[in-house]
Write an enzyme that holds these catalytic residues in place. Structure first.
Site: not given
Ligand SMILES: Cc1cc2nc3c(=O)[nH]c(=O)nc-3n(C[C@H](O)[C@H](O)[C@H](O)COP(=O)(O)O)c2cc1C
Ligand SMILES: [Zn+2]
Ligand SMILES: [Zn+2]
Length: 649
Positions: A335, A418, A521
């Site tokens: 998002t 979410c 991560d």
């Molecule tokens: C700024 C931001 C916006 C996100 N928006 C969404 C979203 O719109 N839909 C969703 O399923 N997950 C959203 N997430 C979660 C990520 O898709 C992901 O599941 C989560 O950050 C864990 O992955 P990572 O450790 O690689 O960051 C968002 C995460 C961040 C940091």
């Protein structure tokens, strides 16, 4: 075991370490000396990001007099102004809630009427009632100075549709403010749509007037109320969100015996979605609808007893394209930050799969332009999905049917991960993991109306110690989803703990043969390799891509990229150009581009250059100490301070 503290202090090579005070003192001194240089060279007029940008006299007068009008060139002021405002976001987005919500309104003043910008022969429709300017000369006198000599839109496409309102207009304004067009270049782009999935005015009108018919959804939803011989999707508890604003059920026009939402007298029957905007079915739709028509004929012939949702689903599933996604690198839906310009950057660095930002299904059904903007797809996004959020089978199914007929996507994802309150409290997002009935009805319903695969993104569960994913995943597979993405953290955990990859591994086994993507991560190719070894079908990267979009290259080439500050700066320049292309090169577009760039910089500043590390790779959950970069730009990019980011140039 090395203690955490020791670990932290040895993360960076000693010679780069500094203290907070020294870090800021250095940047301050640099800033001051640069400002002085600028003053001496008298280059302020040419300087697009200077805070005291010169304005034309007419504009300057207004600035001095009016408290509402702000300098358009100063993003510092925009940020501060917005920080003072109460948070008026229509919904909290993502994890990044503390970011200032910026909705600049000063450009409302002194705006030029669209009838003049478009140079259309027709007079302004609103006549003397129009609140915008119609005199180009008057507009130009009040317009702040250009931000640069070159307009990316004119340079790339041969025409800048923002004309005189472009903040780089001098690149394409001729005599009497005529908008110059490079016909040769324009021709080169003819018939090549760069961005797809726009909402047409015509469809928006139909949605607003509730003149859109949802035949397939109605069929599915009708069965929900009936007892079902298979599955437990059909039952009395099939409550829905019929009461939600903007919804209608068009089955009445088809002689609905069940008395659901009868059209008021005199109201026309809504058009069917399968008919294209122009009233003719495009080729793909013809194929699909005739194939479906045959299929449903078959079902009326062969099925004895009531048609269940299970029958409908079977018909659709056999036609669905398979999602070829094994081993691919998936840029997470994000998002705000996962906007189209950012995704273009990630595509260039090697992301295979991209997904639009989460869109709220009820907003899409109401034809809200801002929500539809989240579905836009750049032509470079060759494996692209859209992500939907919703809590009820009726709205989610209708929304899926709507998108199935109107936009181009390779898959639809449901956001069942979410965590934000606004969504959770309504029963959407993560809450669906505990609402099995509704969850099932949503998955089956959407699947029954979609020609493309349906995927589901979940978390480990809601509470920290109560894992739910392993229970939910076999169900999701049975309900017909094509893939699951599992973020290895619960709703309660947010980002406080590391993602549980052991649990992801367990779930990947349970999901088989349905592909499961692991998420959480990943910030280096080593992290990616470890993740792949857990037996997942592929990995999804979120913050890792925001912190260093070149992570996709690193994973594919199995190396650490010690990227220079200049190379990083080039990425920002590309983002700016993509942003101006996407949001526009007028004041509004420039400010949107700035806003989203600042959002992104809040992640980019967390990157520690590989060449500065004592031990590679950087870990996503490590908090970097204060350090000096190898040059001024690198240090500037390491700052957590917005005031420093806007000095990046
Ligand atoms: C700024 C931001 C916006 C996100 N928006 C969404 C979203 O719109 N839909 C969703 O399923 N997950 C959203 N997430 C979660 C990520 O898709 C992901 O599941 C989560 O950050 C864990 O992955 P990572 O450790 O690689 O960051 C968002 C995460 C961040 C940091
Ligand atoms: Zn007008
Ligand atoms: Zn322009």
């Amino acid at each position: 075991m090395i203690s955490q503290k020791f670990n932290e202090s040895t993360l960076l090579r000693c010679r780069y370490l500094t203290s907070k005070d020294q870090f800021h003192a250095y940047l301050k001194a640099k800033r001051e000396s640069r400002n002085q240089e600028n003053n001496q060279d008298d280059v302020r007029e040419e300087d697009p990001s200077s805070n005291d940008q010169t304005e034309p006299p007419a504009k300057q007068m207004k600035l001095d007099g009016g408290d509402q009008v702000r300098k358009q060139g100063s993003q510092e002021e925009v940020v501060k102004e917005e920080e003072k405002k109460p948070q008026e976001q229509k919904r909290a987005r993502g994890q990044n809630k503390s970011r200032p919500c910026m909705k600049p309104n000063h450009y409302e003043k002194d705006r030029l009427c669209q009838s003049v910008i478009q140079e259309c022969a027709e007079k302004c429709y609103f006549g003397s009632q129009c609140r915008f300017l119609h005199d180009v000369g008057e507009y130009m006198a009040a317009k702040p100075s250009d931000l640069g000599d070159s307009c990316v839109l004119f340079k790339t496409f041969g025409k800048c549709i923002y004309g005189v309102t472009c903040r780089f207009a001098r690149a394409h304004l001729g005599e009497d403010y005529r908008n110059i067009i490079n016909e040769d270049l324009v021709k080169q782009w003819e018939g090549k749509p760069l961005v797809r999935n726009s909402l047409s005015k015509e469809l928006q009108q139909r949605l607003r007037k509730k003149k859109v018919c949802f035949d397939k959804s109605s069929e599915y939803l009708r069965h929900l109320g009936k007892p079902s011989s298979t599955g437990n999707a059909g039952n009395k508890a099939a409550g829905n969100s019929m009461g939600e604003k903007g919804m209608t059920n068009c089955t009445a026009s088809k002689g609905n015996a069940e008395g659901v939402d009868v059209l008021p007298p005199g109201e026309e029957a809504p058009e069917c979605l399968a008919v294209s905007e122009k009233g003719e079915a495009p080729e793909s739709m013809v194929l699909q609808s005739s194939c479906l028509a045959d299929a449903s004929k078959d079902s009326t012939l062969k099925t004895i007893g009531p048609v269940t949702d299970e029958d409908v689903i079977k018909l659709r599933l056999c036609e669905k394209k398979r999602l070829a996604i094994q081993g691919k690198l998936y840029l997470a839906p994000l998002t705000t930050c996962g906007n189209l310009p950012f995704r273009r950057i990630c595509k260039r660095f090697g992301a295979d799969v991209t997904c639009g930002e989460m869109a709220v299904c009820t907003n899409l059904l109401q034809g809200q332009s801002s929500e539809w903007a989240l579905l836009k797809r750049h032509y470079t996004e060759d494996l692209f999905g859209v992500q939907l959020e919703g809590a009820f089978p009726d709205t989610m199914t209708r929304c899926a049917e709507l998108l199935n007929q109107t936009i181009e996507m390779d898959f639809v994802d449901i956001n069942v991960g979410c965590p934000i309150d606004l969504v959770y409290k309504k029963g959407g997002g993560c809450a669906l993991m505990n609402r099995s009935n509704k969850f099932e009805q949503i998955v089956r319903g959407m699947n029954s109306v979609l020609d493309v695969p349906l995927t589901v993104k979940i978390r480990t569960g809601v509470q920290e110690k109560v894992n739910l994913a392993h229970k939910v995943i076999p169900n999701i597979r049975r309900w017909g989803a094509s893939m699951v993405t599992l973020h290895g953290r619960s709703r309660e955990q947010r980002y406080t703990k590391v993602a549980d990859w052991e649990y992801i591994a367990e779930c990947a086994k349970l999901a088989s043969p349905m592909p499961l993507f692991g998420n959480g991560d990943i910030l280096s190719y080593e992290d990616a390799n470890r993740a792949m070894q857990t037996g997942v079908s592929g990995i999804m990267i979120a913050r890792g891509a925001l912190i260093k979009p070149w992570i996709f290259t690193e994973v594919k080439e199995q190396r650490h990229w010690d990227i220079s500050s200049n190379e990083r700066f080039d990425i920002l320049k590309d983002f700016t150009n993509y942003g101006l292309e996407h949001w526009g090169s007028d004041t509004q577009g420039v400010e949107k581009t700035r806003k989203f760039m600042l959002e992104w910089l809040s992640f980019l500043c967390r990157y520690i250059p590989a060449g500065l590390l004592e031990y590679l790779p950087q870990k996503i959950n490590e908090r970097p100490p204060y350090y000096m970069g190898r040059d001024y730009l690198e240090t500037l990019m390491a700052s957590q301070n917005v005031d420093d980011w806007i000095k990046i140039r």
